[in-house]
Design an enzyme around this catalytic site. Structure first.
Site, mmCIF file in Angstrom:
data_model
loop_
_atom_site.group_PDB
_atom_site.id
_atom_site.type_symbol
_atom_site.label_atom_id
_atom_site.label_comp_id
_atom_site.label_asym_id
_atom_site.label_seq_id
_atom_site.Cartn_x
_atom_site.Cartn_y
_atom_site.Cartn_z
ATOM 1 N N SER A 111 0.838 -1.194 0.000
ATOM 2 C CA SER A 111 0.000 0.000 0.000
ATOM 3 C C SER A 111 0.876 1.249 0.000
ATOM 4 O O SER A 111 1.781 1.353 -0.821
ATOM 5 C CB SER A 111 -0.955 -0.065 1.201
ATOM 6 O OG SER A 111 -2.094 0.685 0.928
ATOM 7 N N LYS A 117 4.310 1.859 -2.279
ATOM 8 C CA LYS A 117 4.771 3.001 -3.079
ATOM 9 C C LYS A 117 6.228 3.290 -2.707
ATOM 10 O O LYS A 117 7.097 3.496 -3.554
ATOM 11 C CB LYS A 117 3.933 4.258 -2.804
ATOM 12 C CG LYS A 117 2.407 4.108 -2.935
ATOM 13 C CD LYS A 117 1.712 5.455 -2.648
ATOM 14 C CE LYS A 117 0.290 5.359 -2.111
ATOM 15 N NZ LYS A 117 -0.686 4.601 -2.849
ATOM 16 N N GLN A 140 -7.821 6.728 -6.905
ATOM 17 C CA GLN A 140 -6.926 7.752 -6.359
ATOM 18 C C GLN A 140 -6.179 8.479 -7.472
ATOM 19 O O GLN A 140 -5.607 7.859 -8.371
ATOM 20 C CB GLN A 140 -5.926 7.115 -5.395
ATOM 21 C CG GLN A 140 -5.048 8.144 -4.679
ATOM 22 C CD GLN A 140 -4.367 7.585 -3.457
ATOM 23 O OE1 GLN A 140 -3.976 6.414 -3.438
ATOM 24 N NE2 GLN A 140 -4.232 8.398 -2.437
ATOM 25 N N GLU A 153 -3.849 14.246 0.840
ATOM 26 C CA GLU A 153 -4.046 13.180 1.830
ATOM 27 C C GLU A 153 -2.843 12.983 2.743
ATOM 28 O O GLU A 153 -2.989 12.729 3.942
ATOM 29 C CB GLU A 153 -4.364 11.849 1.124
ATOM 30 C CG GLU A 153 -4.671 10.750 2.129
ATOM 31 C CD GLU A 153 -4.905 9.376 1.518
ATOM 32 O OE1 GLU A 153 -5.348 9.288 0.360
ATOM 33 O OE2 GLU A 153 -4.640 8.391 2.224
ATOM 34 N N TRP A 172 -9.810 1.946 -5.880
ATOM 35 C CA TRP A 172 -8.980 3.046 -5.366
ATOM 36 C C TRP A 172 -7.506 2.874 -5.753
ATOM 37 O O TRP A 172 -6.770 3.836 -5.937
ATOM 38 C CB TRP A 172 -9.127 3.130 -3.832
ATOM 39 C CG TRP A 172 -8.479 4.342 -3.228
ATOM 40 C CD1 TRP A 172 -7.372 4.378 -2.425
ATOM 41 C CD2 TRP A 172 -8.905 5.710 -3.383
ATOM 42 N NE1 TRP A 172 -7.080 5.665 -2.066
ATOM 43 C CE2 TRP A 172 -8.001 6.499 -2.631
ATOM 44 C CE3 TRP A 172 -9.949 6.334 -4.081
ATOM 45 C CZ2 TRP A 172 -8.113 7.893 -2.558
ATOM 46 C CZ3 TRP A 172 -10.068 7.718 -4.002
ATOM 47 C CH2 TRP A 172 -9.154 8.478 -3.255
ATOM 48 N N HIS A 179 -7.168 -6.040 1.384
ATOM 49 C CA HIS A 179 -6.042 -5.182 1.006
ATOM 50 C C HIS A 179 -4.804 -5.560 1.829
ATOM 51 O O HIS A 179 -4.849 -5.559 3.062
ATOM 52 C CB HIS A 179 -6.442 -3.728 1.264
ATOM 53 C CG HIS A 179 -5.408 -2.713 0.906
ATOM 54 N ND1 HIS A 179 -4.658 -2.769 -0.250
ATOM 55 C CD2 HIS A 179 -4.999 -1.587 1.551
ATOM 56 C CE1 HIS A 179 -3.841 -1.720 -0.289
ATOM 57 N NE2 HIS A 179 -4.028 -0.999 0.791
#
Ligand code: MCU
Length: 411
Positions: A226, A230, A272, A280, A324, A360
């Site tokens: 998640s 990244k 997103q 965010e 998302w 997730h």
């Protein structure tokens, strides 16, 4: 040297001093201090213009220099990789400082302690190391937070407390964490740049203690899921000593391309986008804010991240159940980035697999064979089939509408 006092734990202590390559002032730190590869030092790389006027709704040419001309050889591609590194730092991530003046390390029990001094400031942080039994040396996977992929027997796990280096609570985390204690709260780095710098210091530390640690610093993987996925992808892109990069469900801001995510949104999928992400959290530099609402003016996009990792091994894990994350975006984006591996004739060094599952960051059994293959081949030196590029069947990528360039065979 200020702050260079020996660490309290001295089971294994080595000191290294490198020439100063970074400065404490964010405005004067070179954006090219971190290159993924070593381009020729004879001045033959085309200079990247300081100001770039760009407008392109499609995905930019991986091989084309900003100043014109294209890479046709592997050597020239290292120039282009250095340019891509500059662009990413300048427009999205902020500057990733180079090797600090001093890094010392000690491994005591399961705790790797890393002391860093630069330009008169010092920090210390730890990473926990869990090793298989036996003497090794073992390969290791550096996990942002804790791994959410199964780590096989024979591979050590190193837990990287990335939030300690740069906080990621929300928008108020800007400039907070040990990286900013060292380089100043006004430094241009967003959290992902700071974390990548932290991974590089862990690798420095593992090199320093390798005689007694039982960890082989030439067989290191990095993973995260998640937001931490990244981060893991960015670390793999910017640290050439990482042998295997495994971002998991990194989604938009990781394996997704801003342009494709914006297009998904325009077509009605709640996913997103750049304009959302900058509000965010602090994963990106404030340098990125201005581009977040005018993505076509950005001279790079995330298909350039595999181009920075290449030809080093990369296995991208995604999840098609969560809009998302931008599953259509990550598939198209990584497929475009895969062109770098094609150009380098290393198509079995990058894989992508996305399946649909509701949890997730849970690890689906359907991805186990390919994960095992990548780790076996690239960390455990066993032979395995690492050819994989699949998503489950909800969509396809129409390359013709996103790519207007061809892929060279780099010589
Ligand atoms: C997929 O990564 C992020 C996502 O970018 C955020 O928008 C969301 O808030 O959190 C995700 C995450 O890190 O979940 C653990």
């Amino acid at each position: 040297l200020p702050g260079a006092a020996p660490p309290a734990s001295t089971s294994t202590t080595v000191v290294t001093t490198a020439p100063p390559t970074s400065t404490a002032s964010p405005t004067t730190t070179s954006a090219t201090s971190t290159a993924t590869t070593t381009p020729p030092s004879d001045g033959s790389c085309p200079a990247t213009p300081a100001t770039i006027t760009y407008n392109n709704a499609q995905l930019a040419d991986i091989f084309g220099f900003v100043a014109g001309g294209r890479a046709t050889t592997k050597d020239q591609f290292t120039c282009r990789q250095a340019e891509i590194s500059t662009l990413f730092q300048r427009y999205e991530l902020g500057t990733i400082p180079g090797k600090p003046q001093s890094v010392t390390a000690s491994l005591s029990g399961n705790t790797l302690t890393i002391n860093v001094s630069d330009q008169g400031k010092s920090i210390s942080f730890t990473a926990s190391v869990s090793k298989p039994s036996g003497t090794g040396p073992f390969p290791a996977i550096i996990a942002y937070g804790a791994p959410s992929i199964p780590i096989p027997a024979g591979v050590a796990t190193i837990n990287f407390n990335n939030d300690d280096i740069a906080a990621q609570q929300d928008g108020s985390s800007r400039g907070k964490g040990k990286f900013f204690t060292l380089y100043g709260s006004g430094h241009s780095a967003g959290a992902m740049a700071a974390w990548a710098w932290g991974v590089s210091r862990i690798v420095d530390a593992l090199e320093l203690v390798q005689a007694t640690s039982g960890i082989d610093p030439k067989r290191l993987g990095v993973t995260g899921c998640s937001r931490n996925g990244k981060g893991a992808l960015v670390a793999g892109a910017f640290e050439p000593r990482i042998a295997l990069t495994i971002p998991q469900e990194s989604g938009s801001g990781g394996a997704g391309c801003w342009r494709i995510s914006d297009d998904m949104m325009k077509r009605g999928t709640s996913t997103q986008t750049a304009s959302e992400i900058v509000g965010e959290n602090v994963w990106f530099s404030t340098n990125f804010n201005a581009f977040s609402t005018k993505v076509p003016t950005l001279s790079e996009d995330h298909h350039f991240l595999p181009a920075l990792v290449a030809p080093r091994p990369l296995f991208v894990i995604e999840n098609t159940a969560i809009d998302w994350l931008g599953p259509e975006s990550t598939f198209g984006c990584m497929q475009t980035g895969f062109e770098a591996y094609k150009a380098l004739q290393k198509t079995d060094f990058m894989g992508y697999k996305a399946v649909s599952h509701p949890d997730h960051c849970g690890f689906p059994a359907a991805i186990q064979p390919q994960l095992t293959a990548f780790i076996s081949r690239f960390l455990l030196n066993q032979s395995a089939n690492t050819t994989v590029f699949t998503t489950d069947g909800k969509f396809s990528f129409n390359a013709a509408s996103w790519i207007n360039w061809t892929t060279p065979t780099l010589t």
